[in-house]
Design a protein around this motif. Structure first.
Motif, mmCIF file in Angstrom:
data_model
loop_
_atom_site.group_PDB
_atom_site.id
_atom_site.type_symbol
_atom_site.label_atom_id
_atom_site.label_comp_id
_atom_site.label_asym_id
_atom_site.label_seq_id
_atom_site.Cartn_x
_atom_site.Cartn_y
_atom_site.Cartn_z
ATOM 1 N N ALA A 1 13.933 -90.050 -110.856
ATOM 2 C CA ALA A 1 12.968 -90.062 -111.974
ATOM 3 C C ALA A 1 11.555 -90.283 -111.411
ATOM 4 N N VAL A 2 11.450 -91.152 -110.415
ATOM 5 C CA VAL A 2 10.148 -91.413 -109.767
ATOM 6 C C VAL A 2 9.638 -90.133 -109.088
ATOM 7 N N LEU A 3 10.526 -89.472 -108.339
ATOM 8 C CA LEU A 3 10.116 -88.248 -107.637
ATOM 9 C C LEU A 3 9.668 -87.180 -108.634
ATOM 10 N N LEU B 1 9.835 -99.316 -105.864
ATOM 11 C CA LEU B 1 10.067 -98.231 -106.828
ATOM 12 C C LEU B 1 10.205 -98.823 -108.216
ATOM 13 N N VAL B 2 9.488 -98.260 -109.185
ATOM 14 C CA VAL B 2 9.703 -98.673 -110.575
ATOM 15 C C VAL B 2 9.921 -97.401 -111.402
ATOM 16 N N HIS B 3 10.991 -97.389 -112.189
ATOM 17 C CA HIS B 3 11.297 -96.237 -113.041
ATOM 18 C C HIS B 3 10.097 -95.941 -113.935
ATOM 19 N N ALA C 1 9.548 -97.843 -117.075
ATOM 20 C CA ALA C 1 9.352 -99.304 -117.034
ATOM 21 C C ALA C 1 8.027 -99.684 -116.385
ATOM 22 N N ARG C 2 7.139 -98.699 -116.233
ATOM 23 C CA ARG C 2 5.887 -98.981 -115.507
ATOM 24 C C ARG C 2 4.838 -99.655 -116.388
ATOM 25 N N ARG C 3 3.861 -100.239 -115.732
ATOM 26 C CA ARG C 3 2.718 -100.932 -116.339
ATOM 27 C C ARG C 3 3.139 -102.117 -117.204
ATOM 28 N N THR C 4 4.249 -102.749 -116.824
ATOM 29 C CA THR C 4 4.663 -103.980 -117.521
ATOM 30 C C THR C 4 4.605 -105.168 -116.554
ATOM 31 N N GLY C 5 4.117 -104.932 -115.356
ATOM 32 C CA GLY C 5 4.046 -106.019 -114.375
ATOM 33 C C GLY C 5 5.271 -106.097 -113.474
ATOM 34 N N LEU C 6 6.238 -105.161 -113.645
ATOM 35 C CA LEU C 6 7.460 -105.232 -112.843
ATOM 36 C C LEU C 6 7.176 -104.973 -111.358
ATOM 37 N N GLY C 7 6.345 -103.985 -111.082
ATOM 38 C CA GLY C 7 6.009 -103.680 -109.681
ATOM 39 C C GLY C 7 5.411 -104.901 -108.998
ATOM 40 N N ARG C 8 4.493 -105.568 -109.702
ATOM 41 C CA ARG C 8 3.837 -106.758 -109.137
ATOM 42 C C ARG C 8 4.874 -107.855 -108.877
ATOM 43 N N ASP C 9 5.801 -108.060 -109.836
ATOM 44 C CA ASP C 9 6.858 -109.078 -109.669
ATOM 45 C C ASP C 9 7.718 -108.781 -108.446
ATOM 46 N N PRO D 1 0.295 -93.126 -108.662
ATOM 47 C CA PRO D 1 -0.170 -94.425 -109.172
ATOM 48 C C PRO D 1 -0.080 -95.547 -108.143
ATOM 49 N N ALA D 2 0.708 -95.331 -107.099
ATOM 50 C CA ALA D 2 0.896 -96.395 -106.110
ATOM 51 C C ALA D 2 -0.426 -96.754 -105.420
ATOM 52 N N ILE D 3 -1.351 -95.808 -105.314
ATOM 53 C CA ILE D 3 -2.640 -96.098 -104.659
ATOM 54 C C ILE D 3 -3.373 -97.197 -105.450
ATOM 55 N N ALA D 4 -3.529 -96.968 -106.765
ATOM 56 C CA ALA D 4 -4.238 -97.967 -107.597
ATOM 57 C C ALA D 4 -3.455 -99.285 -107.610
ATOM 58 N N PHE D 5 -2.135 -99.169 -107.577
ATOM 59 C CA PHE D 5 -1.283 -100.359 -107.605
ATOM 60 C C PHE D 5 -1.546 -101.244 -106.388
ATOM 61 N N TYR D 6 -1.430 -100.673 -105.186
ATOM 62 C CA TYR D 6 -1.601 -101.511 -103.993
ATOM 63 C C TYR D 6 -3.043 -101.984 -103.845
ATOM 64 N N VAL E 1 8.264 -87.468 -111.419
ATOM 65 C CA VAL E 1 6.945 -87.760 -111.990
ATOM 66 C C VAL E 1 5.859 -87.750 -110.909
ATOM 67 N N ASP E 2 6.142 -88.371 -109.765
ATOM 68 C CA ASP E 2 5.099 -88.567 -108.754
ATOM 69 C C ASP E 2 5.016 -87.433 -107.731
ATOM 70 N N LEU E 3 6.155 -86.879 -107.375
ATOM 71 C CA LEU E 3 6.184 -85.830 -106.346
ATOM 72 C C LEU E 3 7.093 -84.687 -106.821
ATOM 73 N N PRO E 4 6.667 -83.990 -107.881
ATOM 74 C CA PRO E 4 7.582 -83.015 -108.501
ATOM 75 C C PRO E 4 7.988 -81.859 -107.587
HETATM 76 C C1 LIG Z 1 3.461 -98.183 -107.773
HETATM 77 C C2 LIG Z 1 4.506 -98.727 -108.755
HETATM 78 C C3 LIG Z 1 5.530 -99.527 -107.966
HETATM 79 C C4 LIG Z 1 3.801 -99.619 -109.793
HETATM 80 O O1 LIG Z 1 4.777 -100.217 -110.605
HETATM 81 P P1 LIG Z 1 4.389 -100.873 -112.042
HETATM 82 O O2 LIG Z 1 5.542 -101.700 -112.460
HETATM 83 O O3 LIG Z 1 3.925 -99.813 -112.955
HETATM 84 O O4 LIG Z 1 3.146 -101.792 -111.624
HETATM 85 P P2 LIG Z 1 2.551 -103.042 -112.445
HETATM 86 O O5 LIG Z 1 2.844 -102.875 -113.891
HETATM 87 O O6 LIG Z 1 3.048 -104.291 -111.795
HETATM 88 O O7 LIG Z 1 0.998 -102.841 -112.160
HETATM 89 C C5 LIG Z 1 0.215 -103.815 -111.496
HETATM 90 C C6 LIG Z 1 -1.210 -103.306 -111.454
HETATM 91 O O8 LIG Z 1 -1.290 -102.147 -110.613
HETATM 92 C C7 LIG Z 1 -2.317 -101.276 -111.112
HETATM 93 N N1 LIG Z 1 -1.683 -100.007 -111.511
HETATM 94 C C8 LIG Z 1 -0.352 -99.729 -111.543
HETATM 95 N N2 LIG Z 1 -0.163 -98.450 -111.950
HETATM 96 C C9 LIG Z 1 -1.376 -97.936 -112.192
HETATM 97 C C10 LIG Z 1 -1.834 -96.680 -112.668
HETATM 98 N N3 LIG Z 1 -0.971 -95.694 -112.986
HETATM 99 N N4 LIG Z 1 -3.158 -96.488 -112.804
HETATM 100 C C11 LIG Z 1 -4.053 -97.463 -112.525
HETATM 101 N N5 LIG Z 1 -3.684 -98.709 -112.098
HETATM 102 C C12 LIG Z 1 -2.362 -98.925 -111.930
HETATM 103 C C13 LIG Z 1 -2.916 -101.972 -112.336
HETATM 104 O O9 LIG Z 1 -3.990 -102.761 -111.895
HETATM 105 C C14 LIG Z 1 -1.756 -102.835 -112.778
HETATM 106 O O10 LIG Z 1 -2.181 -103.936 -113.559
HETATM 107 P P3 LIG Z 1 -2.402 -103.747 -115.146
HETATM 108 O O11 LIG Z 1 -1.252 -102.988 -115.699
HETATM 109 O O12 LIG Z 1 -2.461 -105.167 -115.644
HETATM 110 O O13 LIG Z 1 -3.684 -103.005 -115.300
HETATM 111 C C15 LIG Z 1 5.215 -97.560 -109.507
HETATM 112 O O14 LIG Z 1 4.219 -96.715 -110.066
HETATM 113 C C16 LIG Z 1 6.111 -96.735 -108.611
HETATM 114 O O15 LIG Z 1 7.307 -96.997 -108.512
HETATM 115 N N6 LIG Z 1 5.611 -95.728 -107.949
HETATM 116 C C17 LIG Z 1 6.374 -94.960 -106.962
HETATM 117 C C18 LIG Z 1 6.223 -95.627 -105.623
HETATM 118 C C19 LIG Z 1 6.879 -94.903 -104.487
HETATM 119 O O16 LIG Z 1 7.193 -95.508 -103.517
HETATM 120 N N7 LIG Z 1 7.076 -93.662 -104.487
HETATM 121 C C20 LIG Z 1 7.652 -93.022 -103.340
HETATM 122 C C21 LIG Z 1 8.164 -91.746 -103.746
HETATM 123 S S1 LIG Z 1 6.916 -90.993 -104.725
#
Ligand SMILES: CC(C)(COP(=O)(O)OP(=O)(O)OC[C@H]1O[C@@H](n2cnc3c(N)ncnc32)[C@H](O)[C@@H]1OP(=O)(O)O)[C@@H](O)C(=O)NCCC(=O)NCCS
Length: 338
Positions: free
Chosen positions: A24-26, A90-92, A95-103, A129-134, A28-31
Motif C-alpha cells: 500500500a505504501v509503494l 513504514l506507516v500504512h 494511518a498517516r498523519r496521526t503521529g504513528l510514524g513519530r511514535d 512524505p518521508a522527506i518532510a517527516f524526517y 502511494v509513494d512509489l507507484p
Molecule cells: C514517513 C512516514 C513514516 C510518516 O508517517 P506518519 O505516521 O504519517 O507521520 P506522523 O503522523 O508521525 O508525522 C509526524 C510529522 O511529520 C511531518 N509529516 C509527515 N508526513 C507529512 C506530509 N505528508 N507532509 C508534510 N509533513 C509531513 C509533519 O510535521 C508531521 O507532524 P504533524 O502531522 O503534526 O504536522 C510515512 O509517510 C511512510 O510510511 N512513508 C513511507 C516511508 C518509506 O520508507 N518508504 C519506503 C518505500 S516508499
C-alpha cells in the motif's frame, strides 16, 4: 498498539499483513516500483550479517469484534551496525498523519540510545512524505544519490553485445552466478577495497575482506537475494581489475538491484565499466527471464559512471537521500514534544 516484533517467530498472517502495508505504501509513494511478494519475506526481515542486529516493532490495529487480530499498520526496524543504527519506518497510507510514524521512531530511538549508539541514519526517497517527516524530526541531509532505472524492453541487444566485447587487450571477462568462485575471493575482496567508484550508499558498507565478503554473500542468499557477478580479470597479474554485482531479490524478481561496480584505479580507461555492465545485462536476460528492469544508485558527482549508465539506457528516476541525526538529541526532542 506498538510492540516489539520478531519476524522469525511472527505468524504467517502477520507477515502477509506487513506485506499488504508495504505494498500500500509503494502504491502511494512509489507507484512505478513493482509490488513485493511474500517469497522469502520473513528471511529478508530476519537475516543479518554476523555482528549486526535488527530490532523491529509493529503497530497493530485493534482486533475485530470476532477476535480476528488487527492488521499491521506500521513497522519500524533498526539495524545496529558499527556505530550507527539504520532506521526503516513504514506507516500504512490510511494511518498517516496521526503521529504513528513519530511514535515508531521514538520507540526505536530510545532503544538505540540505550544500546549506546550515537547516531541514527536513514535512507529517504525523494518526492515522498518521508522527506518532510524526517526533517520535522530534526534529521539532516548528509548525502544525495540518484536512483536510475533501466527498462530492459527498450534495450538494443545487438548494440549491447558489441559493448560487452569492447574491453582492452589483456583482460578477460567472466560471469559468475551466485558469487565469485572460491579461488577468486581474495582478489575480489582486494578489488572491493577500491572504494572510489562504489555505487552503493554509505549505509550499505562494501565487503573489503574475504571473510566479510563470504559472510555477506551467505547473508544475501539467506535473505532470498540472488547475487550475479561479472568480473574483468587482468590476465598478466591474475588480479580482479573490475567487477559489477547485480542482485535479483525473491521479493521483487522483476526488478533487480545493481550493487557495487568497481574498476580498480590502475585498470581505468580500458572500457571495463561499459563491457562488464553490458555483459551482465546479457547474462541476466537468459538467467532471469522474468526480469524487466534493473535499478541502480549513483553519487551525483560520479559523472563517468552516470555517462556509462546513460549509454546503457538507464533513466534517472528519483533522489535517494541519506539523513542522519544525533540519537540523544532525537530522543530528547521527541520526549519533549509528547
Ligand atoms: C514517513 C512516514 C513514516 C510518516 O508517517 P506518519 O505516521 O504519517 O507521520 P506522523 O503522523 O508521525 O508525522 C509526524 C510529522 O511529520 C511531518 N509529516 C509527515 N508526513 C507529512 C506530509 N505528508 N507532509 C508534510 N509533513 C509531513 C509533519 O510535521 C508531521 O507532524 P504533524 O502531522 O503534526 O504536522 C510515512 O509517510 C511512510 O510510511 N512513508 C513511507 C516511508 C518509506 O520508507 N518508504 C519506503 C518505500 S516508499
Amino acid at each position: 498498539m506498538v510492540r516489539e516484533w520478531d519476524p522469525r517467530t511472527a505468524s504467517s498472517a502477520e507477515i502477509v499483513s506487513l506485506l499488504d502495508t508495504l505494498n500500500a505504501v509503494l502504491a502511494v509513494d512509489l507507484p512505478q516500483d513493482p509490488p513485493w511478494r511474500e517469497s522469502s519475506l520473513r528471511e529478508y526481515l530476519a537475516e543479518v550479517m554476523p555482528g549486526e542486529r535488527r530490532i523491529s516493532w509493529v503497530a497493530q490495529a485493534e482486533p475485530a469484534t470476532d477476535g480476528t487480530p488487527g492488521s499491521l499498520l506500521g513497522q519500524v526496524n533498526v539495524l545496529l551496525l558499527g556505530n550507527i543504527g539504520v532506521l526503516e519506518v513504514l506507516v500504512h497510507p490510511s494511518a498517516r498523519r496521526t503521529g504513528l510514524g513519530r511514535d515508531l521512531v521514538l520507540r526505536a530511538a530510545r532503544r538505540v540510545y540505550q544500546e549506546g549508539f550515537e547516531s541514527i541514519g536513514v535512507e529517504v526517497v525523494g518526492d515522498t512524505p518521508a522527506i518532510a517527516f524526517y526533517e520535522s524530526l530534526g534529521f539532516s541531509r548528509e548525502y544525495v544519490e540518484t536512483r536510475s532505472v533501466l527498462d530492459l524492453s527498450g534495450v538494443d541487444w545487438a548494440e549491447l553485445a558489441e559493448m560487452s566485447t569492447g574491453v582492452g587487450a589483456g583482460y578477460h571477462v567472466e560471469f559468475h552466478p551466485g558469487g565469485p568462485p572460491d579461488e577468486l575471493i581474495e582478489a575480489y575482496a582486494r578489488a572491493k577495497a577500491e572504494i572510489r567508484d562504489i555505487e552503493d550508499g554509505e549505509l550499505r558498507p562494501s565487503s573489503y575482506d574475504s571473510q566479510r565478503l563470504r559472510d555477506s554473500l551467505d547473508c544475501l542468499h539467506r535473505r532470498g537475494m540472488k547475487p550475479y557477478i561479472v568480473l574483468a580479470l587482468h590476465e598478466q597479474s591474475g588480479e580482479v581489475a573490475g567487477l559489477t554485482e547485480v542482485v535479483v531479490p525473491a521479493q521483487h524478481p522483476t526488478r533487480a538491484d545493481q550493487y557495487d561496480t568497481i574498476v580498480v584505479q590502475d585498470h581505468r580507461g580500458y572500457g571495463i565499466d561499459r563491457a562488464i555492465k553490458a555483459r551482465m545485462l546479457m547474462e541476466l536476460r537468459s538467467a532471469e527471464p522474468q526480469l524487466t528492469e534493473v535499478q541502480t544508485w549513483n553519487a551525483q558527482a560520479n559523472e563517468a559512471m552516470l555517462k556509462v549508465n546513460a549509454e546503457l539506457g538507464y533513466r534517472p528516476d528519483r533522489d535517494w537521500c541519506e539523513y542522519s541525526v544525533d540519537v540523544a538529541d532525537l530522543v530528547h526532542r521527541l520526549d519533549n514534544s509528547r
